[in-house]
Write an enzyme that holds these catalytic residues in place. Structure first.
Site, mmCIF file in Angstrom:
data_model
loop_
_atom_site.group_PDB
_atom_site.id
_atom_site.type_symbol
_atom_site.label_atom_id
_atom_site.label_comp_id
_atom_site.label_asym_id
_atom_site.label_seq_id
_atom_site.Cartn_x
_atom_site.Cartn_y
_atom_site.Cartn_z
ATOM 1 N N CYS A 28 0.808 -1.222 0.000
ATOM 2 C CA CYS A 28 0.000 0.000 0.000
ATOM 3 C C CYS A 28 0.848 1.283 0.000
ATOM 4 O O CYS A 28 1.433 1.612 -1.030
ATOM 5 C CB CYS A 28 -0.974 -0.047 1.173
ATOM 6 N N HIS A 34 -3.716 -5.748 2.655
ATOM 7 C CA HIS A 34 -3.309 -5.649 4.060
ATOM 8 C C HIS A 34 -3.714 -6.933 4.754
ATOM 9 O O HIS A 34 -4.443 -7.737 4.215
ATOM 10 C CB HIS A 34 -4.021 -4.484 4.740
HETATM 11 N N1 GLN Z 1 -2.603 6.753 2.165
HETATM 12 C C1 GLN Z 1 -2.690 5.786 1.145
HETATM 13 C C2 GLN Z 1 -4.055 5.699 0.491
HETATM 14 O O1 GLN Z 1 -5.095 5.749 1.142
HETATM 15 C C3 GLN Z 1 -2.239 4.472 1.679
HETATM 16 C C4 GLN Z 1 -3.188 3.804 2.620
HETATM 17 C C5 GLN Z 1 -2.689 2.565 3.227
HETATM 18 O O2 GLN Z 1 -1.461 2.287 3.277
HETATM 19 N N2 GLN Z 1 -3.609 1.767 3.726
HETATM 20 O O3 GLN Z 1 -4.067 5.559 -0.712
#
Ligand code: GLN
Length: 243
Positions: A96, A203
């Site tokens: 991510c 995740h």
């Molecule tokens: N801030 C990023 C987004 O929302 C990454 C989010 C995350 O790592 N869950 O795209």
């Protein structure tokens, strides 16, 4: 008797650990232990040097926009070493936010553009980008299933991101989306493979639910360090778990 070990760098593990991305390291350690390999863990965070020759595997987890801006600043002084590690076939898993920052840039939910280190060719725009006609304005959240195009394996996970990532030169997707959104909700790609770098929006963490991927990446890691042993065959004797 010969002993085998791997050194793992957890990049910004104190800042980028959304939904327990650290679990990917626990999963790798689980399979490593089963075949008699020990693991040394190193947190590499703000102000620390990333020594490209010191590590056999790197995890760069996800974080929210705020943490990403802090990390993006520090990452600049690690860019050359990280590029060297990647081009030298170093195995790395980026999840991510980590995946986003290895690319050219990411546009946060508030429209602010944050520079990545551009060691890979993708870029990330935001959910309000007017040029995106599909799913604009929504976070891409929920369960996701993808199919890896190289070996047909299915990977299951959970995604939660606003950023829309588009792959670039030399990059191919980790998988094609069967259900869910993936990199951008538009082109059915999810994640990235470039050399021995794996990136994903999964995740939760991706290696615990997808033990076959964990074993494959561990085999790659060990093969690079100890080329005379058939590590994939050794790992094939260990049952694949889905935690
Ligand atoms: N801030 C990023 C987004 O929302 C990454 C989010 C995350 O790592 N869950 O795209």
């Amino acid at each position: 008797m010969a002993t085998y070990d791997i050194s793992v760098a957890h990049l910004y593990g104190d800042l980028m650990n959304t939904y327990g991305d650290y679990g990917n390291i626990i999963a790798l350690k689980y399979y490593a232990t089963k075949i008699g390999v020990t693991m040394n863990y190193h947190l590499v965070s703000l102000g620390d040097r990333f020594d490209s020759s010191a590590f056999d595997f790197v995890l760069f987890g996800g974080g929210q926009d705020y943490e990403e801006t802090i990390v993006a600043e520090d990452l600049k002084q690690k860019a050359t070493d990280l590029k060297q590690y990647i081009e030298n076939d170093g195995p790395l898993l980026a999840v991510c936010g980590g995946f986003q920052l290895l690319g050219h840039y990411m546009v946060m939910a508030d429209g602010k553009k944050v520079d990545g280190i551009g060691v890979m060719d993708h870029f990330t725009t935001n959910m309000y980008d007017k040029s995106l006609t599909v799913l604009s304005g929504k976070r891409l959240t929920g369960n996701i299933v993808i199919k890896n195009n190289d070996n047909g394996e299915e990977y299951h996970g959970f995604e939660n991101h606003q950023g829309r990532t588009f792959l670039g030169q030399g990059e191919r997707a980790l998988g094609t989306v069967i259900s869910g959104n993936g990199n951008n909700g538009m082109d059915h790609s999810e994640g990235v493979i470039y050399k021995n770098v794996y990136g994903s929006y999964f995740h939760g963490p991706i290696f615990t639910r997808n033990g076959n991927l964990a074993k494959r990446v561990l085999a790659t890691t060990l093969q690079r360090k100890y080329p005379d042993i058939d590590w994939q065959s050794k790992l094939n004797t260990v049952p694949t778990e889905s935690f």
